[in-house]
Design a protein around this motif. Structure first.
Motif, PDB file in Angstrom:
ATOM      1  N   ASN A  30       0.687  -0.949  -0.098  1.00  0.00           N
ATOM      2  CA  ASN A  30       0.066  -0.020  -0.076  1.00  0.00           C
ATOM      3  C   ASN A  30       0.981   1.175  -0.012  1.00  0.00           C
ATOM      4  O   ASN A  30       0.610   2.309   0.793  1.00  0.00           O
ATOM      5  CB  ASN A  30      -0.972   0.066   1.123  1.00  0.00           C
ATOM      6  N   ASN A  31       2.060   1.320  -0.875  1.00  0.00           N
ATOM      7  CA  ASN A  31       2.749   2.370  -1.167  1.00  0.00           C
ATOM      8  C   ASN A  31       3.741   2.622   0.245  1.00  0.00           C
ATOM      9  O   ASN A  31       4.320   3.833   0.248  1.00  0.00           O
ATOM     10  CB  ASN A  31       2.321   3.578  -1.476  1.00  0.00           C
ATOM     11  N   ILE A  32       3.941   1.851   1.069  1.00  0.00           N
ATOM     12  CA  ILE A  32       4.772   1.764   2.342  1.00  0.00           C
ATOM     13  C   ILE A  32       5.862   1.013   2.229  1.00  0.00           C
ATOM     14  O   ILE A  32       5.496  -0.222   2.146  1.00  0.00           O
ATOM     15  CB  ILE A  32       3.888   1.787   3.643  1.00  0.00           C
ATOM     16  N   PRO A  33       6.933   1.535   2.284  1.00  0.00           N
ATOM     17  CA  PRO A  33       8.140   0.487   2.340  1.00  0.00           C
ATOM     18  C   PRO A  33       7.933  -0.545   3.543  1.00  0.00           C
ATOM     19  O   PRO A  33       7.873  -0.286   4.739  1.00  0.00           O
ATOM     20  CB  PRO A  33       9.538   1.463   2.494  1.00  0.00           C
ATOM     21  N   LEU A  34       8.380  -1.807   2.997  1.00  0.00           N
ATOM     22  CA  LEU A  34       8.154  -2.965   3.937  1.00  0.00           C
ATOM     23  C   LEU A  34       9.514  -3.043   4.938  1.00  0.00           C
ATOM     24  O   LEU A  34      10.671  -2.832   4.151  1.00  0.00           O
ATOM     25  CB  LEU A  34       7.902  -4.200   3.396  1.00  0.00           C
ATOM     26  N   GLN A  35       9.341  -3.367   5.963  1.00  0.00           N
ATOM     27  CA  GLN A  35      10.601  -3.983   6.550  1.00  0.00           C
ATOM     28  C   GLN A  35      10.487  -5.355   7.086  1.00  0.00           C
ATOM     29  O   GLN A  35       9.431  -5.906   7.354  1.00  0.00           O
ATOM     30  CB  GLN A  35      10.656  -2.939   7.974  1.00  0.00           C
ATOM     31  N   ASP A  36      11.721  -5.862   7.222  1.00  0.00           N
ATOM     32  CA  ASP A  36      11.633  -7.681   7.763  1.00  0.00           C
ATOM     33  C   ASP A  36      10.988  -7.427   9.110  1.00  0.00           C
ATOM     34  O   ASP A  36      11.206  -6.568   9.969  1.00  0.00           O
ATOM     35  CB  ASP A  36      13.056  -8.104   7.787  1.00  0.00           C
TER      36      ASP A  36
END
Length: 108
Positions: A30-36
């Protein structure tokens, strides 16, 4: 592309890039960078990028994309993931494959 999964499914989003130069990739939900985190992991092996969701829940549904860039430009691939309530008798392992070719050309 639209993909349907059931709650509890193992999901892998994958992008393979064909390029003669190094590339950088960033996954988004949803256009938000993902983090592990414990449930979601990003893997890069040369020009193969994977996003692994170990156990999908309804809230994992959304629009997933990967932005690939190098000196020649940037391209983005996107898909929608829906996760439904209900569990199958056997857990599914879904792989969703994006294929990016000729990143040497500017696709900005």
């Amino acid at each position: 592309k639209i993909f349907l999964n059931f709650r509890g499914d193992f999901v892998t989003l994958e992008c393979i890039v064909v390029s003669t130069t190094p590339v950088h990739g960033t996954w988004f939900k949803n256009n938000i960078p993902l983090q592990d985190n414990a449930d979601c992991r990003q893997i890069q092996d040369d020009k193969r990028f994977q996003l692994v969701i170990k156990e999908a829940f309804v809230e994992d549904g959304g629009i997933y994309s990967i932005k690939i860039s190098n000196h020649a430009g940037t391209v983005t691939c996107t898909c929608k993931l829906f996760v439904r309530e209900g569990k199958l008798k056997e857990r599914l392992n879904h792989s969703i494959l994006f294929f990016i070719q000729n990143l040497e050309m500017s696709d900005e």
